[in-house]
Enzyme design. Structure first.
Site, PDB file in Angstrom:
ATOM      1  N   HIS A  19       0.852  -1.186   0.000  1.00 35.86           N
ATOM      2  CA  HIS A  19       0.000   0.000   0.000  1.00 35.86           C
ATOM      3  C   HIS A  19       0.891   1.242   0.000  1.00 35.86           C
ATOM      4  CE1 HIS A  19       0.961   0.312   4.227  1.00 35.86           C
ATOM      5  NE2 HIS A  19       0.367  -0.835   4.514  1.00 35.86           N
ATOM      6  N   HIS A  22       4.013   1.458   2.241  1.00 30.50           N
ATOM      7  CA  HIS A  22       5.241   0.852   1.697  1.00 30.50           C
ATOM      8  C   HIS A  22       5.766   1.720   0.552  1.00 30.50           C
ATOM      9  CE1 HIS A  22       2.644  -2.707   2.959  1.00 30.50           C
ATOM     10  NE2 HIS A  22       3.602  -2.660   3.855  1.00 30.50           N
ATOM     11  N   CYS A 133       2.809 -11.714  19.959  1.00 34.17           N
ATOM     12  CA  CYS A 133       1.750 -11.308  19.028  1.00 34.17           C
ATOM     13  C   CYS A 133       2.153 -11.782  17.641  1.00 34.17           C
ATOM     14  CB  CYS A 133       1.551  -9.791  19.038  1.00 34.17           C
ATOM     15  SG  CYS A 133       0.413  -9.304  17.721  1.00 34.17           S
ATOM     16  N   CYS A 136       2.442  -8.992  14.996  1.00 31.82           N
ATOM     17  CA  CYS A 136       3.670  -8.165  15.062  1.00 31.82           C
ATOM     18  C   CYS A 136       4.918  -9.001  14.834  1.00 31.82           C
ATOM     19  CB  CYS A 136       3.846  -7.522  16.430  1.00 31.82           C
ATOM     20  SG  CYS A 136       2.566  -6.421  16.915  1.00 31.82           S
ATOM     21  N   CYS A 151      -2.721  -6.581  22.085  1.00 28.39           N
ATOM     22  CA  CYS A 151      -1.654  -5.948  21.305  1.00 28.39           C
ATOM     23  C   CYS A 151      -2.196  -4.613  20.793  1.00 28.39           C
ATOM     24  CB  CYS A 151      -1.263  -6.855  20.140  1.00 28.39           C
ATOM     25  SG  CYS A 151      -0.465  -5.930  18.816  1.00 28.39           S
ATOM     26  N   HIS A 154      -2.715  -4.742  16.830  1.00 29.74           N
ATOM     27  CA  HIS A 154      -3.627  -5.703  16.197  1.00 29.74           C
ATOM     28  C   HIS A 154      -4.897  -5.944  17.002  1.00 29.74           C
ATOM     29  CE1 HIS A 154       0.257  -6.420  14.264  1.00 29.74           C
ATOM     30  NE2 HIS A 154      -0.491  -6.617  13.205  1.00 29.74           N
ATOM     31  N   LYS A 304      -5.478   5.285  11.046  1.00 28.66           N
ATOM     32  CA  LYS A 304      -4.447   4.354  10.596  1.00 28.66           C
ATOM     33  C   LYS A 304      -5.007   3.534   9.440  1.00 28.66           C
ATOM     34  CE  LYS A 304      -1.498   0.816  12.401  1.00 28.66           C
ATOM     35  NZ  LYS A 304      -0.875   0.132  13.482  1.00 28.66           N
ATOM     36  N   LYS A 307      -7.184  -2.790   6.908  1.00 24.83           N
ATOM     37  CA  LYS A 307      -8.139  -3.491   6.058  1.00 24.83           C
ATOM     38  C   LYS A 307      -9.534  -3.360   6.627  1.00 24.83           C
ATOM     39  CE  LYS A 307      -5.197  -7.048   4.255  1.00 24.83           C
ATOM     40  NZ  LYS A 307      -4.619  -8.235   4.788  1.00 24.83           N
TER      41      LYS A 307
HETATM   42  O1  ME8 Z   1       8.196  -4.255   9.428  1.00 28.84           O
HETATM   43  N1  ME8 Z   1       3.305   5.317   6.813  1.00 28.84           N
HETATM   44  O2  ME8 Z   1       7.647  -4.968   7.299  1.00 28.84           O
HETATM   45  P1  ME8 Z   1       6.273  -4.188   7.035  1.00 28.84           P
HETATM   46  C1  ME8 Z   1       4.602   5.303   6.462  1.00 28.84           C
HETATM   47  N2  ME8 Z   1       9.421  -6.904   7.438  1.00 28.84           N
HETATM   48  N3  ME8 Z   1       5.309   4.173   6.249  1.00 28.84           N
HETATM   49  C2  ME8 Z   1       4.676   2.996   6.361  1.00 28.84           C
HETATM   50  C3  ME8 Z   1       3.303   2.941   6.703  1.00 28.84           C
HETATM   51  C4  ME8 Z   1       2.617   4.169   6.934  1.00 28.84           C
HETATM   52  N4  ME8 Z   1       1.332   4.229   7.248  1.00 28.84           N
HETATM   53  N5  ME8 Z   1       2.952   1.653   6.725  1.00 28.84           N
HETATM   54  C5  ME8 Z   1       4.062   0.931   6.405  1.00 28.84           C
HETATM   55  C6  ME8 Z   1       8.379  -4.977   8.445  1.00 28.84           C
HETATM   56  N6  ME8 Z   1       5.111   1.734   6.196  1.00 28.84           N
HETATM   57  C7  ME8 Z   1       9.591  -5.890   8.389  1.00 28.84           C
HETATM   58  C8  ME8 Z   1      10.799  -5.046   8.109  1.00 28.84           C
HETATM   59  S1  ME8 Z   1      13.389  -4.734   7.596  1.00 28.84           S
HETATM   60  C9  ME8 Z   1      14.778  -5.610   7.848  1.00 28.84           C
HETATM   61  C10 ME8 Z   1      12.089  -5.804   8.043  1.00 28.84           C
HETATM   62  C11 ME8 Z   1       6.477   1.337   5.799  1.00 28.84           C
HETATM   63  O3  ME8 Z   1       5.697  -4.811   5.819  1.00 28.84           O
HETATM   64  C12 ME8 Z   1       7.536   1.806   6.801  1.00 28.84           C
HETATM   65  O4  ME8 Z   1       8.764   1.852   6.144  1.00 28.84           O
HETATM   66  O5  ME8 Z   1       5.447  -4.155   8.255  1.00 28.84           O
HETATM   67  C13 ME8 Z   1       7.564   0.669   7.780  1.00 28.84           C
HETATM   68  O6  ME8 Z   1       8.776   0.636   8.528  1.00 28.84           O
HETATM   69  C14 ME8 Z   1       7.453  -0.519   6.849  1.00 28.84           C
HETATM   70  O7  ME8 Z   1       6.549  -0.074   5.811  1.00 28.84           O
HETATM   71  C15 ME8 Z   1       6.912  -1.743   7.570  1.00 28.84           C
HETATM   72  O8  ME8 Z   1       6.755  -2.743   6.630  1.00 28.84           O
END
Ligand code: ME8
Length: 639
Positions: A19, A22, A133, A136, A151, A154, A304, A307
């Site tokens: 989304h 990311h 969790c 998380c 949590c 979630h 936030k 879904k």
């Molecule tokens: O945490 N606003 O993956 P993840 C801004 N796999 N950035 C956002 C956001 C939002 N609302 N939502 C997500 C993980 N992000 C692990 C990371 S790294 C070695 C492993 C971005 O899929 C932001 O960069 O939950 C956040 O840190 C990341 O997506 C979390 O992605």
């Protein structure tokens, strides 16, 4: 700034669809990498997906698929999204790649062999009991939970888990890591986040588990294959596995030890990146990253993205609405990079209209249009330069310097401000020189200088904005008959690179104006945006307002809102389309004297050309036209 630049995003969990959250981190890293390339700095940009976890295991079972089938399909969603957003990563790492898995095993072996500074094994076996969790992928402490014991992210009750785990002796490395952060050897940006991390040391940190007994979908622990690597010891090494840790030392040396290493992350994973990762690297005898930039998190319409709320915006949706380039610009520029913010689609439209349609696109149209008559639509020659051109040139050069500095401090907003500043400076210059008057007075020499200077300035913007909007800038550069791809930011410092006499090929506006969706903005937001959007008297003077008389009115078929009006402004007749059908019948409008913006670019609404915009006041569902109760004739100017 000659040191190579290595920038990474988090690797995203594949059990979520990509989304714009990311997208935010990925576009930011892409923009910063592209700027560095434009500065002549060799860059490597890494993104990828995090594919081992309980969640994947569970989701695959539920979908009747193997985990491999599930992750292959889901990783592709991220690759597709990045393609749509014109992301140019150098490598896409997947934690299920054999190369990555081997690198993780090598890394864990190194940790297992390591002795801490206080003489203990860096990895030890223990029993873990805790509240876990699954959403998380982490153990939570009592103080992390909501009052109801859930949590906080979630809103589910964490599971109570007890099993044999291997632990990494983080506590033995804390002093070293703290010093690295305090002395900025590991620079945590923005600086408030540095304080936040230092605060974590005060709260107390514990050794953490690096393996799981119950998992089946993961990298096997080399010295105990019944255990699988726990998410962070698997995920974090992606930053080194992708550049050859363990299998290509030369490439690894180049990008990990030789380059400026920057991790872009969201605040949710700060502790793991700022504390766990440097500590593990110290144990594995590798250098820590240079900088960790923690950008803000955004909410959508004040909430936030989730879904269940149905407010998740996909990258594709945004690209469909605004196109890739504009989405990249808007995504990153609604609020400062380092702070949290809220986004709204109507806010995107307003920002687009104000910055790109008005300040940028309109300038291109206005200057290109004026070259038509006296110069046959070709790049005019310079006449004698005055102090105004020289001052403008100096001012553009200072914006280019600012752009460079802002990128070096990893601030993509600052870079965008710098090219939007150039647009505004050019608009001010253009308006103050009144080229339309020069044309009328037949002062062709001076007109040529003003137009050429403006067009050169626009070319400078096409260089500075290139990393944000590569396609639009390429299009613009083709309009200006210059090389489609700028070679270096230095080109933005010159005001004499266009080829005199080459044809300016502008057929349609570069950034056509969008109709802004009507929303009931909360009062506070309206006030904030008024402050953000303060304009100068020059900006206001650019809007031409005139009195028009309504001659004929017709409803636009198959819409509830639109009507087509034939109006007279002095001697001139025009057609405009307006969204007021729910508030006025044709009879109520005919003969009225209304207020119209007359110097807007023509737009098409439902395929019908609209040549101007009428002004109306609205609140909630109510709307009233601004009308003139006087015998002043149509065509009268409002100022
Ligand atoms: O945490 N606003 O993956 P993840 C801004 N796999 N950035 C956002 C956001 C939002 N609302 N939502 C997500 C993980 N992000 C692990 C990371 S790294 C070695 C492993 C971005 O899929 C932001 O960069 O939950 C956040 O840190 C990341 O997506 C979390 O992605």
């Amino acid at each position: 700034m000659s040191r190579a630049f290595y920038i990474t995003t988090p690797i995203y969990y594949v059990n979520d669809r990509p989304h714009i959250g990311h997208g935010y981190s990925t576009v930011a890293a892409d923009v910063l990498a592209r700027y560095h390339k434009l500065f002549g700095v060799e860059s490597f940009f890494l993104t990828g997906t995090d594919e081992h976890s309980f969640n994947v295991q569970k989701a695959a079972e539920k979908a009747g698929k193997t985990p491999r089938e599930l992750v292959d399909a889901n990783a592709q969603f991220f690759k597709d999204a990045w393609k749509k957003l014109k992301i140019e990563n150098n490598y896409f790492v997947r934690t299920t790649d054999e190369r990555h898995k081997e690198a993780v095993q090598r890394f864990i072996t190194k940790l297992h062999e390591a002795t801490t500074p206080d003489g203990k094994p860096a990895v030890y076996a223990g029993e873990y009991k805790g509240l876990y969790c699954v959403g998380c992928e982490k153990f939570l402490t009592e103080k992390d939970l909501t009052e109801e014991g859930l949590c906080p992210d979630h809103l589910v009750e964490p599971e109570s888990l007890s099993e044999k785990n291997y632990f990494f002796r983080l506590t033995s490395y804390l002093d070293q890591v703290k010093e690295l952060i305090e002395t900025d050897k590991v620079r945590i940006l923005p600086k408030e986040r540095k304080n936040e991390v230092l605060g974590l040391f005060k709260q107390g940190l514990e050794d953490f588990s690096i393996s799981r007994e119950k998992a089946t979908w993961g990298v096997s622990i080399p010295f105990d294959p019944d255990q699988k690597a726990y998410v962070w010891v698997d995920a974090l090494p992606n930053y080194i596995s992708a550049i050859g840790y363990g299998d290509d030392r030369d490439t690894f040396e180049k990008w990990w030890n030789g380059a400026r290493v920057v991790h872009i992350i969201g605040k949710d994973i700060l502790k793991f990146h700022a504390i766990f990762w440097p500590a593990m690297l110290l144990a594995a005898e590798e250098k820590p990253p240079d900088t960790i930039y923690i950008h803000g998190y955004f909410t959508v319409d004040g909430q936030k993205m989730s879904k269940s709320l149905g407010n998740v915006i996909s990258n594709e949706e945004l690209v469909e609405r605004f196109g890739a380039d504009v989405s990249r610009y808007l995504m990153l520029n609604m609020f400062p990079f380092g702070t949290d913010g809220d986004i709204r689609i109507d806010g995107f439209c307003r920002k687009y209209n104000a910055d790109l349609a008005n300040d940028f696109g309109n300038l291109v149209s206005r200057s290109a249009k004026l070259t038509k008559k006296p110069f046959g639509g070709k790049v005019p020659p310079f006449g004698e330069l005055t102090g105004d051109e020289k001052a403008l040139h100096e001012s553009i050069k200072s914006s280019v310097r600012k752009c460079r500095e802002q990128v070096e401090s990893l601030n993509p907003n600052g870079a965008a401000d710098s090219f939007m500043d150039v647009c505004r400076k050019l608009n001010r210059y253009f308006d103050s020189q009144k080229p339309w008057a020069l044309a009328k007075q037949g002062k062709t020499d001076r007109l040529g200088t003003v137009l050429r200077t403006t067009l050169e300035g626009i070319r400078c913007v096409s260089v500075m904005a290139y990393p944000y909007m590569p396609n639009k800038c390429r299009e613009l550069r083709e309009i200006l008959a210059t090389d489609p791809v700028p070679k270096s930011l230095d080109e933005a410092e010159s005001l004499e690179l266009l080829i005199e006499g080459s044809e300016i090929k502008l057929d349609s506006p570069l950034f056509p104006r969008l109709e802004e969706p009507k929303t009931d903005m909360p009062e506070t937001d309206a006030k904030e945006s008024e402050v953000d959007n303060l304009i100068s008297i020059d900006d206001f003077a650019r809007v031409q307002l005139k009195i028009a008389e309504v001659l004929e009115v017709e409803k636009v078929p198959r819409t509830d809102k639109l009507i087509k009006l034939q109006i007279r402004i002095g001697e001139e007749k025009r057609q405009i389309v307006a969204g007021i059908a729910e508030h006025y019948t044709p009879d109520q409008l005919i003969g009225k004297k209304i207020v119209v913006v007359t110097n807007l670019q023509p737009a098409k609404l439902r395929g019908i050309e609209s040549n101007g915009m009428l002004l109306a006041a609205s609140e909630g569902d109510k709307l009233a036209l601004l009308t003139l109760d006087s015998d002043l004739p149509s065509g009268a100017t409002i100022s």
